[in-house]
Scaffold this motif. Structure first.
Motif, PDB file in Angstrom:
ATOM      1  N   CYS A   1       0.830  -1.211   0.000  1.00  0.00           N
ATOM      2  CA  CYS A   1       0.000   0.000   0.000  1.00  0.00           C
ATOM      3  C   CYS A   1       0.857   1.251   0.000  1.00  0.00           C
ATOM      4  O   CYS A   1       0.379   2.324  -0.359  1.00  0.00           O
ATOM      5  CB  CYS A   1      -0.940   0.014   1.202  1.00  0.00           C
ATOM      6  SG  CYS A   1      -0.086   0.194   2.777  1.00  0.00           S
ATOM      7  N   GLY A   2       2.108   1.129   0.422  1.00  0.00           N
ATOM      8  CA  GLY A   2       3.014   2.267   0.363  1.00  0.00           C
ATOM      9  C   GLY A   2       2.969   3.177   1.571  1.00  0.00           C
ATOM     10  O   GLY A   2       3.612   4.210   1.583  1.00  0.00           O
ATOM     11  N   ALA A   3       2.222   2.787   2.603  1.00  0.00           N
ATOM     12  CA  ALA A   3       2.119   3.650   3.792  1.00  0.00           C
ATOM     13  C   ALA A   3       3.473   3.799   4.479  1.00  0.00           C
ATOM     14  O   ALA A   3       3.855   4.890   4.902  1.00  0.00           O
ATOM     15  CB  ALA A   3       1.094   3.084   4.764  1.00  0.00           C
ATOM     16  N   CYS A   4       4.240   2.701   4.564  1.00  0.00           N
ATOM     17  CA  CYS A   4       5.545   2.757   5.225  1.00  0.00           C
ATOM     18  C   CYS A   4       6.527   3.577   4.394  1.00  0.00           C
ATOM     19  O   CYS A   4       7.357   4.307   4.934  1.00  0.00           O
ATOM     20  CB  CYS A   4       6.084   1.346   5.458  1.00  0.00           C
ATOM     21  SG  CYS A   4       6.080   0.292   3.997  1.00  0.00           S
ATOM     22  N   VAL A   5       6.412   3.459   3.061  1.00  0.00           N
ATOM     23  CA  VAL A   5       7.305   4.213   2.176  1.00  0.00           C
ATOM     24  C   VAL A   5       7.109   5.702   2.404  1.00  0.00           C
ATOM     25  O   VAL A   5       8.064   6.477   2.490  1.00  0.00           O
ATOM     26  CB  VAL A   5       7.026   3.849   0.700  1.00  0.00           C
ATOM     27  CG1 VAL A   5       7.905   4.658  -0.228  1.00  0.00           C
ATOM     28  CG2 VAL A   5       7.229   2.365   0.472  1.00  0.00           C
ATOM     29  N   ALA A   6       5.831   6.087   2.534  1.00  0.00           N
ATOM     30  CA  ALA A   6       5.532   7.508   2.716  1.00  0.00           C
ATOM     31  C   ALA A   6       5.934   7.977   4.107  1.00  0.00           C
ATOM     32  O   ALA A   6       6.318   9.135   4.295  1.00  0.00           O
ATOM     33  CB  ALA A   6       4.041   7.756   2.500  1.00  0.00           C
ATOM     34  N   ALA A   7       5.872   7.065   5.089  1.00  0.00           N
ATOM     35  CA  ALA A   7       6.139   7.464   6.471  1.00  0.00           C
ATOM     36  C   ALA A   7       7.624   7.672   6.726  1.00  0.00           C
ATOM     37  O   ALA A   7       8.011   8.456   7.578  1.00  0.00           O
ATOM     38  CB  ALA A   7       5.584   6.409   7.435  1.00  0.00           C
ATOM     39  N   CYS A   8       8.477   6.974   5.986  1.00  0.00           N
ATOM     40  CA  CYS A   8       9.915   6.981   6.279  1.00  0.00           C
ATOM     41  C   CYS A   8      10.562   8.285   5.815  1.00  0.00           C
ATOM     42  O   CYS A   8      10.546   8.600   4.631  1.00  0.00           O
ATOM     43  CB  CYS A   8      10.598   5.805   5.597  1.00  0.00           C
ATOM     44  SG  CYS A   8      12.376   5.758   5.941  1.00  0.00           S
ATOM     45  N   PRO A   9      11.129   9.072   6.734  1.00  0.00           N
ATOM     46  CA  PRO A   9      11.740  10.345   6.336  1.00  0.00           C
ATOM     47  C   PRO A   9      13.066  10.151   5.600  1.00  0.00           C
ATOM     48  O   PRO A   9      13.578  11.078   4.998  1.00  0.00           O
ATOM     49  CB  PRO A   9      11.937  11.065   7.659  1.00  0.00           C
ATOM     50  CG  PRO A   9      12.074   9.976   8.666  1.00  0.00           C
ATOM     51  CD  PRO A   9      11.222   8.838   8.176  1.00  0.00           C
ATOM     52  N   ARG A  10      13.637   8.938   5.674  1.00  0.00           N
ATOM     53  CA  ARG A  10      14.943   8.698   5.058  1.00  0.00           C
ATOM     54  C   ARG A  10      14.826   7.970   3.713  1.00  0.00           C
ATOM     55  O   ARG A  10      15.833   7.599   3.133  1.00  0.00           O
ATOM     56  CB  ARG A  10      15.786   7.833   5.993  1.00  0.00           C
ATOM     57  CG  ARG A  10      15.865   8.372   7.412  1.00  0.00           C
ATOM     58  CD  ARG A  10      16.996   9.343   7.553  1.00  0.00           C
ATOM     59  NE  ARG A  10      17.718   9.071   8.789  1.00  0.00           N
ATOM     60  CZ  ARG A  10      18.713   9.813   9.232  1.00  0.00           C
ATOM     61  NH1 ARG A  10      19.112  10.847   8.525  1.00  0.00           N
ATOM     62  NH2 ARG A  10      19.315   9.524  10.356  1.00  0.00           N
ATOM     63  N   ASP A  11      13.610   7.686   3.291  1.00  0.00           N
ATOM     64  CA  ASP A  11      13.386   6.959   2.024  1.00  0.00           C
ATOM     65  C   ASP A  11      14.122   5.630   1.974  1.00  0.00           C
ATOM     66  O   ASP A  11      14.759   5.293   0.973  1.00  0.00           O
ATOM     67  CB  ASP A  11      13.799   7.823   0.820  1.00  0.00           C
ATOM     68  CG  ASP A  11      12.881   9.015   0.680  1.00  0.00           C
ATOM     69  OD1 ASP A  11      11.721   8.900   1.105  1.00  0.00           O
ATOM     70  OD2 ASP A  11      13.332  10.041   0.166  1.00  0.00           O
ATOM     71  N   ILE A  12      14.063   4.903   3.062  1.00  0.00           N
ATOM     72  CA  ILE A  12      14.775   3.636   3.138  1.00  0.00           C
ATOM     73  C   ILE A  12      13.928   2.488   2.596  1.00  0.00           C
ATOM     74  O   ILE A  12      14.440   1.499   2.106  1.00  0.00           O
ATOM     75  CB  ILE A  12      15.165   3.361   4.609  1.00  0.00           C
ATOM     76  CG1 ILE A  12      16.347   4.235   4.979  1.00  0.00           C
ATOM     77  CG2 ILE A  12      15.496   1.906   4.840  1.00  0.00           C
ATOM     78  CD1 ILE A  12      16.533   4.341   6.447  1.00  0.00           C
ATOM     79  N   ILE A  13      12.602   2.645   2.669  1.00  0.00           N
ATOM     80  CA  ILE A  13      11.720   1.545   2.278  1.00  0.00           C
ATOM     81  C   ILE A  13      11.277   1.732   0.832  1.00  0.00           C
ATOM     82  O   ILE A  13      10.941   2.845   0.410  1.00  0.00           O
ATOM     83  CB  ILE A  13      10.500   1.478   3.219  1.00  0.00           C
ATOM     84  CG1 ILE A  13      10.986   1.416   4.670  1.00  0.00           C
ATOM     85  CG2 ILE A  13       9.637   0.267   2.901  1.00  0.00           C
ATOM     86  CD1 ILE A  13       9.898   1.466   5.698  1.00  0.00           C
ATOM     87  N   ILE A  14      11.338   0.641   0.075  1.00  0.00           N
ATOM     88  CA  ILE A  14      10.879   0.693  -1.312  1.00  0.00           C
ATOM     89  C   ILE A  14       9.894  -0.452  -1.540  1.00  0.00           C
ATOM     90  O   ILE A  14       9.814  -1.387  -0.745  1.00  0.00           O
ATOM     91  CB  ILE A  14      12.046   0.561  -2.327  1.00  0.00           C
ATOM     92  CG1 ILE A  14      12.799  -0.755  -2.095  1.00  0.00           C
ATOM     93  CG2 ILE A  14      12.988   1.744  -2.233  1.00  0.00           C
ATOM     94  CD1 ILE A  14      13.584  -1.209  -3.296  1.00  0.00           C
ATOM     95  N   LEU A  15       9.146  -0.357  -2.639  1.00  0.00           N
ATOM     96  CA  LEU A  15       8.273  -1.451  -3.042  1.00  0.00           C
ATOM     97  C   LEU A  15       8.878  -2.093  -4.272  1.00  0.00           C
ATOM     98  O   LEU A  15       9.259  -1.409  -5.214  1.00  0.00           O
ATOM     99  CB  LEU A  15       6.880  -0.921  -3.394  1.00  0.00           C
ATOM    100  CG  LEU A  15       6.102  -0.268  -2.261  1.00  0.00           C
ATOM    101  CD1 LEU A  15       4.801   0.290  -2.791  1.00  0.00           C
ATOM    102  CD2 LEU A  15       5.830  -1.263  -1.149  1.00  0.00           C
ATOM    103  N   THR A  16       8.985  -3.410  -4.249  1.00  0.00           N
ATOM    104  CA  THR A  16       9.523  -4.082  -5.423  1.00  0.00           C
ATOM    105  C   THR A  16       8.902  -5.464  -5.553  1.00  0.00           C
ATOM    106  O   THR A  16       8.298  -5.971  -4.612  1.00  0.00           O
ATOM    107  CB  THR A  16      11.057  -4.160  -5.343  1.00  0.00           C
ATOM    108  OG1 THR A  16      11.533  -4.706  -6.546  1.00  0.00           O
ATOM    109  CG2 THR A  16      11.511  -5.021  -4.194  1.00  0.00           C
TER     110      THR A  16
END
Lengths: 275, 190
Positions: free
Chosen positions: A174-189
């Motif tokens: 859903c991308g909620a964690c991607v948006a929450a991370c201020p360091r852009d560490i999480i990606i969807l793949t």
């Protein structure tokens, strides 16, 4: 007759008259919409999360009906929704490549150094704004668990090393964690890809090494060994192009700092699943 | 000649937006492109003409005979809201692009104070039915004129080198003020 009664009746009659006129007009000016759009909207999850890239489930359904959006465009619905959508549209299901979240940092409490004590609210975004956080590495995970709190599907948890873990079975991309991370560490793949370069640090090799023992030092060994040219090193960081990766795991073997990781069990990708 | 002067006065001398400061919200909101501003202006003009006729009828056949002047606002808003609904259905059927371009501002014509203001002014000045229609048409076209002028200037301004503090809403308000100043020159024309 009292004034109140007169006003109620007159306004009532006026309102009813106008509404009858509007009903007639709406019949006359009715816009014929594609009946499939309603059916499509019915099978979509209805969360209006926007992960498909459209404004909501309704506009995604409209795009599906015009053939603009791919049948597998809904990451939350997954394979079952893609199948239903294909059935309604009467096209063959183009296959569903499920996306999952990946955490691109391995520097937990044991690997990465601290440069300060952070006492503020336990929220990565606040910690990040406070002089870039308490970690030596200003690119890595801050470990406050803001992504875990953002996850609505019980697909994340913090491990004892202070890093978030993803339970891929529960992840809906859903991308909620991607948006929450201020360091852009999480990606969807794509779920099928098992090799990840778990570092986002653009610090030079020396600086990266000083603050974290598993940070990418940009030695370019992975770039040289990759048979498909999937890995490129730019700005002191190796990056992997998942579309080219065949999960041969040669980069995992040569990486001197163990930044590149293979998720056990995810085999070589022979045939690409339709995008 | 009376109709002509009334018409001219509604467009220029008593321009609803630039002289009477009614309907400022769409004036700022839908004045970024000439095309959409023309659409918005014509939709508002249509609503104004129909509403001027409808409110005149409501005023003279319902409110006055039954001695209900205190229901003026309620009745007028009811009529105007219905007219807007009608325009919305019509536009959606005939011009989906314009419908999408106007977006939220189309239903907001309902609460456009220029239209309610016009209806109330008509009653205040006790215009006859024919005069009301002409005044409604003039008011609508005046609104369109103001919107198109603003949109034309704002389209040009996209390429201008505007100082940072004035960018966006700031320059739009300054423009509106200058346009209003220019329109004050029409005072005494009729």
């Amino acid at each position: 007759m009292s004034n109140t009664l007169v006003s109620m009746i007159s306004m009532g009659v006026l309102g009813i008259g106008l509404s009858i006129a509007l009903v007639i007009a709406s019949k006359k000016f009715a816009v014929e919409s594609d009946p499939r759009v309603d059916d499509l909207e019915g099978v979509l999850p209805g969360a209006n999360c926007g992960a498909c890239g459209y404004a909501g489930c309704r506009s995604f359904a409209e795009a599906l009906a015009t053939g603009e959006a791919p049948t597998n465009g809904c990451p939350v619905g997954g394979a079952s929704v893609a199948e239903l959508v294909a059935k309604i549209l009467g096209v063959s299901n183009s296959g569903f490549s499920r996306n999952v979240a990946q955490v691109l940092c391995k520097g937990g409490c044991a690997e990465a150094s601290q440069r300060a004590d952070y006492d503020g609210p336990q929220d990565c975004r606040i910690a990040h704004m406070t002089q870039g956080g308490d970690k030596g590495c200003t690119y890595g995970c801050l470990g406050c668990g803001t992504c875990v709190a953002a996850c609505n599907f019980d697909a994340m948890a913090m491990n004892e090393n202070g890093l978030p873990m993803i339970f891929e079975d529960n992840c809906t991309a859903c991308g909620a964690c991607v948006a929450a991370c201020p360091r852009d560490i999480i990606i969807l793949t794509g779920e099928e890809y098992g090799v990840h370069i778990r570092c986002r640090s653009h610090a030079s090799g020396r600086e990266a090494r000083q603050v974290c023992i598993v940070g990418c030092i940009a030695c370019r060994r992975c770039e040289k060994v990759c048979p498909t040219g999937a890995i490129t090193v730019e700005n002191n960081l190796a990056e992997i192009n998942y579309d080219k990766c065949i999960v041969c795991r040669k980069c995992v073997e040569v990486c001197p700092v163990n930044t590149i990781e293979w998720q056990e069990g995810k085999g070589p990708v022979r045939q690409k699943v339709g995008a | 000649m009376n109709f002509f002067f009334l018409f001219l006065s509604a467009i220029l001398v008593n321009n609803f937006v630039l002289v009477q400061f009614l309907g400022i919200c769409p004036f700022i909101g839908v004045s970024k492109q000439i095309e959409t501003s023309i659409g918005m202006g014509l939709a508002t003009t249509f609503v104004m003409v129909v509403a001027s006729a409808a409110t005149w009828l409501v005023q003279h056949f319902i409110l006055e005979p039954f001695n209900l002047p205190f229901l003026q606002n309620v009745a007028f808003i009811l009529v105007i809201a219905s007219m807007v609904q009608l325009v919305e259905m019509f536009l959606r059927k005939t011009s989906p692009n314009l419908y999408n371009a106007m977006g939220i501002y189309l239903p907001l014509i309902t609460t456009n104070c220029a239209i309610l203001g016009m209806a109330l002014i008509l009653v205040l000045r006790s215009y006859a039915f024919g005069e009301s229609l002409v005044y409604g048409l003039g008011a609508g076209l005046g609104f369109t004129l103001a919107l198109v002028l603003m949109a034309g200037i704002r389209e040009e301004l996209k390429f201008a080198d505007i100082p940072k503090p004035f960018q966006g809403a700031g320059i739009a308000f300054i423009l509106a003020g200058l346009l209003s100043l220019a329109f004050s020159g029409f005072a005494g024309l009729v």
